[in-house]
Design an enzyme around this catalytic site. Structure first.
Site, PDB file in Angstrom:
ATOM      1  N   SER A  65      66.148  15.993  39.603  1.00 11.54           N
ATOM      2  CA  SER A  65      65.512  15.141  40.606  1.00 11.54           C
ATOM      3  C   SER A  65      66.109  13.738  40.573  1.00 11.54           C
ATOM      4  O   SER A  65      66.660  13.303  39.556  1.00 11.54           O
ATOM      5  CB  SER A  65      64.011  15.072  40.332  1.00 11.54           C
ATOM      6  N   CYS A 125      68.864  22.390  46.352  1.00 10.53           N
ATOM      7  CA  CYS A 125      69.178  21.014  46.753  1.00 10.53           C
ATOM      8  C   CYS A 125      69.956  21.003  48.058  1.00 10.53           C
ATOM      9  O   CYS A 125      70.202  19.949  48.617  1.00 10.53           O
ATOM     10  CB  CYS A 125      69.959  20.309  45.659  1.00 10.53           C
TER      11      CYS A 125
HETATM   12  P1  NAD Z   1      63.888  17.524  36.990  1.00 11.47           P
HETATM   13  O1  NAD Z   1      64.519  16.225  37.290  1.00 11.47           O
HETATM   14  O2  NAD Z   1      62.410  17.557  36.831  1.00 11.47           O
HETATM   15  O3  NAD Z   1      64.484  18.124  35.626  1.00 11.47           O
HETATM   16  C1  NAD Z   1      65.876  18.195  35.411  1.00 11.47           C
HETATM   17  C2  NAD Z   1      66.135  18.108  33.922  1.00 11.47           C
HETATM   18  O4  NAD Z   1      65.653  16.852  33.438  1.00 11.47           O
HETATM   19  C3  NAD Z   1      65.408  19.186  33.126  1.00 11.47           C
HETATM   20  O5  NAD Z   1      66.258  19.655  32.122  1.00 11.47           O
HETATM   21  C4  NAD Z   1      64.200  18.469  32.561  1.00 11.47           C
HETATM   22  O6  NAD Z   1      63.793  18.976  31.316  1.00 11.47           O
HETATM   23  C5  NAD Z   1      64.685  17.042  32.408  1.00 11.47           C
HETATM   24  N1  NAD Z   1      63.622  16.055  32.609  1.00 11.47           N
HETATM   25  C6  NAD Z   1      62.521  16.179  33.406  1.00 11.47           C
HETATM   26  N2  NAD Z   1      61.799  15.045  33.359  1.00 11.47           N
HETATM   27  C7  NAD Z   1      62.443  14.187  32.541  1.00 11.47           C
HETATM   28  C8  NAD Z   1      62.205  12.856  32.118  1.00 11.47           C
HETATM   29  N3  NAD Z   1      61.131  12.175  32.516  1.00 11.47           N
HETATM   30  N4  NAD Z   1      63.098  12.279  31.297  1.00 11.47           N
HETATM   31  C9  NAD Z   1      64.195  12.940  30.890  1.00 11.47           C
HETATM   32  N5  NAD Z   1      64.457  14.213  31.244  1.00 11.47           N
HETATM   33  C10 NAD Z   1      63.610  14.827  32.070  1.00 11.47           C
HETATM   34  O7  NAD Z   1      64.364  18.548  38.107  1.00 11.47           O
HETATM   35  P2  NAD Z   1      63.885  20.045  38.317  1.00 11.47           P
HETATM   36  O8  NAD Z   1      62.495  20.011  38.871  1.00 11.47           O
HETATM   37  O9  NAD Z   1      64.150  20.857  37.115  1.00 11.47           O
HETATM   38  O10 NAD Z   1      64.903  20.536  39.440  1.00 11.47           O
HETATM   39  C11 NAD Z   1      64.713  20.312  40.801  1.00 11.47           C
HETATM   40  C12 NAD Z   1      65.402  19.060  41.261  1.00 11.47           C
HETATM   41  O11 NAD Z   1      66.797  19.159  40.994  1.00 11.47           O
HETATM   42  C13 NAD Z   1      65.297  18.825  42.754  1.00 11.47           C
HETATM   43  O12 NAD Z   1      65.092  17.461  42.973  1.00 11.47           O
HETATM   44  C14 NAD Z   1      66.645  19.258  43.281  1.00 11.47           C
HETATM   45  O13 NAD Z   1      67.017  18.671  44.499  1.00 11.47           O
HETATM   46  C15 NAD Z   1      67.521  18.812  42.175  1.00 11.47           C
HETATM   47  N6  NAD Z   1      68.803  19.490  42.186  1.00 11.47           N
HETATM   48  C16 NAD Z   1      69.873  18.775  42.622  1.00 11.47           C
HETATM   49  C17 NAD Z   1      71.116  19.365  42.703  1.00 11.47           C
HETATM   50  C18 NAD Z   1      72.301  18.599  43.207  1.00 11.47           C
HETATM   51  O14 NAD Z   1      73.394  19.099  43.138  1.00 11.47           O
HETATM   52  N7  NAD Z   1      72.141  17.393  43.706  1.00 11.47           N
HETATM   53  C19 NAD Z   1      71.268  20.703  42.324  1.00 11.47           C
HETATM   54  C20 NAD Z   1      70.163  21.404  41.857  1.00 11.47           C
HETATM   55  C21 NAD Z   1      68.929  20.780  41.805  1.00 11.47           C
END
Ligand code: NAD
Length: 500
Positions: A242, A297
């Protein structure tokens, strides 16, 4: 080959669960995590299938130490030899395609065809890594008489890859094959929501002959991510997830003077023109918004319908309706995600938008505990509504009306995100006009999910990407290596001047 590695989980499973407790993977061994255990759910029925450790920074220290130990030997292995591992690994992915796909279905909830497509994409990414020796061959030139410059690429050292839940196999493969083939050693932090596929990746890499310590996994959440951003022996951090966390990781990692590329969230706009081919537009747009249950995404999120497109919208609704939950449409990842998505729909409706297809309260017989949201299409959404501005990450299409293409582009350009944008039209000139003006890193023309395939790199603009370059394809070579320039003079008669 290494039968002890074929089952990455410990034999000490909580007896009622299908899978044993997930383990970290350090120095070629599956080892228990050192933190509390979190339940891993099957989103299809809400049942607990495993438990994942929320490891501490001490576990990161151990993994980084193992990676450091392996680095010299791996970096000094010629790239043509390193990629032999990935040729073998690719064959193993193909061998285990069905099993790996089923695991994704179980831990993530994708329908089987989507899960299989994800593993096939992992195979394509691995194939690209196999081609790296050809692509990364250095440059050499005689820059003055008798003076030669050459450029060689060197790996960075230990690198970290932090990945999201929505592609348990494909997104890790955005980084693993390239970073490793280019000579780095890696610590992967899988999403704690879908940690099982990563263990299989580790086991298959070992079976393919990857030396111990080159690839490591630390399971966990925020503490592990922060430790990876802080660790002095980690040279580069890649992140996919995210925008909120991407920004935090980018700030923290670069604050520690690391190389960071952080891909964030998205809010992809599709511009629908009245001259669009009805069948192509409706089927592609419905597939884009509902495919992978909208948890991509690259998913279509806002449809900017230009001028008179009512008949096309009706066709999109009809196509979307065919994505029946539990059949063509999997669940969303969690009960919280379901509640969040349904809240966006309800708020938009209360704000005056018209729900043409309502996926709230979806029920799948026999899967009552599953987190299902049906395909949802909402018309007459105002651009200022939350559902039009924020990432919903579910099978929801918000339709905003625009009088002309410039009005539509204005709406698209106002989004803080910039992952993808598409236009559906039969006019080449108009398609070009939109492609040039869309504020997004990946543009589609009559394509609902404009994913650039290898060797093209994947990456957005604006709040969808922090850092320089793309994560996959050719552009990833810059990120995962550093270049060394050697200037050589062997002949005395070349002389001396300030440039040589
Ligand atoms: P997320 O940001 O919640 O989590 C991603 C990673 O970060 C995970 O490994 C998680 O454990 C870790 N994380 C979560 N909260 C954290 C924090 N506060 N501090 C540090 N690390 C933390 O994302 P998600 O819900 O797993 O995935 C969905 C999101 O990913 C959507 O926003 C989607 O658009 C995005 N995404 C983007 C792409 C791209 O190429 N731009 C590709 C796939 C997914």
């Amino acid at each position: 080959m290494q039968s002890t590695l074929s089952a990455p989980e410990a034999p000490t499973a909580a007896p009622a669960l299908k899978y044993a407790d997930v383990r970290n993977y350090v120095g070629g061994q599956f080892v228990p995590g050192d933190g509390p255990l979190l339940d891993v759910l099957n989103p299809g029925d809400g049942g607990v299938i495993a438990r994942v450790p929320l490891s501490s920074s001490a576990a990161v220290d151990k993994a980084v130490a193992a990676a450091r130990k392996a680095f010299r030997g791996w970096a000094e292995t010629p790239i043509k030899e390193r990629v032999q591992v990935f040729y073998r690994y690719r064959a193993l992915l193909e061998r285990d395609l069905d099993e790996l796909s089923r695991l994704i279905v179980e831990e993530h909830g994708k329908v089987y065809s989507e899960a299989q497509a994800e593993v096939l994409k992992a195979i394509e990414l691995t194939e690209f890594a196999c081609s790296l020796p050809q692509i990364t061959a250095g440059e050499v030139m005689e820059v003055s008489k008798g003076v030669e410059c050459r450029v060689d690429r060197y790996p960075l050292g230990v690198v970290a890859s932090i990945v999201p839940f929505n592609f348990p196999s494909m997104v890790p493969h955005w980084t693993i094959p390239n970073a490793l083939a280019l000579g780095n050693c890696m610590v992967l932090k899988p999403s704690e929501l879908v940690p099982l596929s990563a263990g299989r990746i580790a086991a298959l890499l070992a079976e393919a002959g990857l030396p111990a310590g080159v690839f490591n996994i630390v399971n966990g959440a925020q503490e592990v991510v922060e430790a990876l951003c802080d660790h002095p022996d980690i040279q580069a951090v890649s992140f996919v997830g995210s925008t909120r966390v991407a920004q935090a990781v980018y700030r923290r990692g670069t604050g520690n003077l690391k190389r960071v590329l952080a891909l964030g969230g998205a809010k992809n706009h599709i511009l629908l023109m009245p001259d669009a081919d009805a069948e192509m537009a409706s089927s592609n747009i419905a597939a884009s918004m509902a495919g992978c249950t909208g948890q991509r995404c690259m998913a279509a999120s806002v449809l900017v319908a230009v001028a008179d497109t009512d008949a096309l919208i009706q066709r999109i609704v009809a196509q979307a309706r065919a994505a029946v939950p539990g059949e063509a449409l999997g669940p969303v990842i969690s009960a919280e995600a379901k509640a969040r998505i349904e809240r966006y729909i309800t708020e938009a409706e209360q704000g005056g938008a018209k729900v043409l297809l309502d996926g709230r309260n979806a029920a799948v017989p026999g899967c009552e505990g599953g987190f299902y949201v049906g395909p949802t299409v909402i018309d007459h959404v105002r651009p200022d509504m939350a559902i039009a501005r924020e990432e919903v990450f579910g099978p929801v299409l918000a339709i905003v009306r625009a009088a002309d293409v410039d009005g539509a582009l204005e709406i698209e350009n106002r989004s803080p995100y910039g992952n993808a944008a598409s236009v559906f039209t039969e006019s080449g000139g108009l398609a070009r006009y939109v492609a040039e003006r869309a504020s997004a890193g990946m543009v589609g023309v009559n394509v609902g999910v404009p994913v650039p395939r290898e060797p093209f790199g994947f990456g957005g603009w604006n709040d969808s990407r922090f850092g320089v370059g793309d994560l996959t394809g050719r552009s990833s070579i810059e990120f995962w290596t550093r270049s060394k320039k050697t200037t050589t003079k062997w002949n005395r008669e070349a002389g001396v001047n300030w440039m040589s």
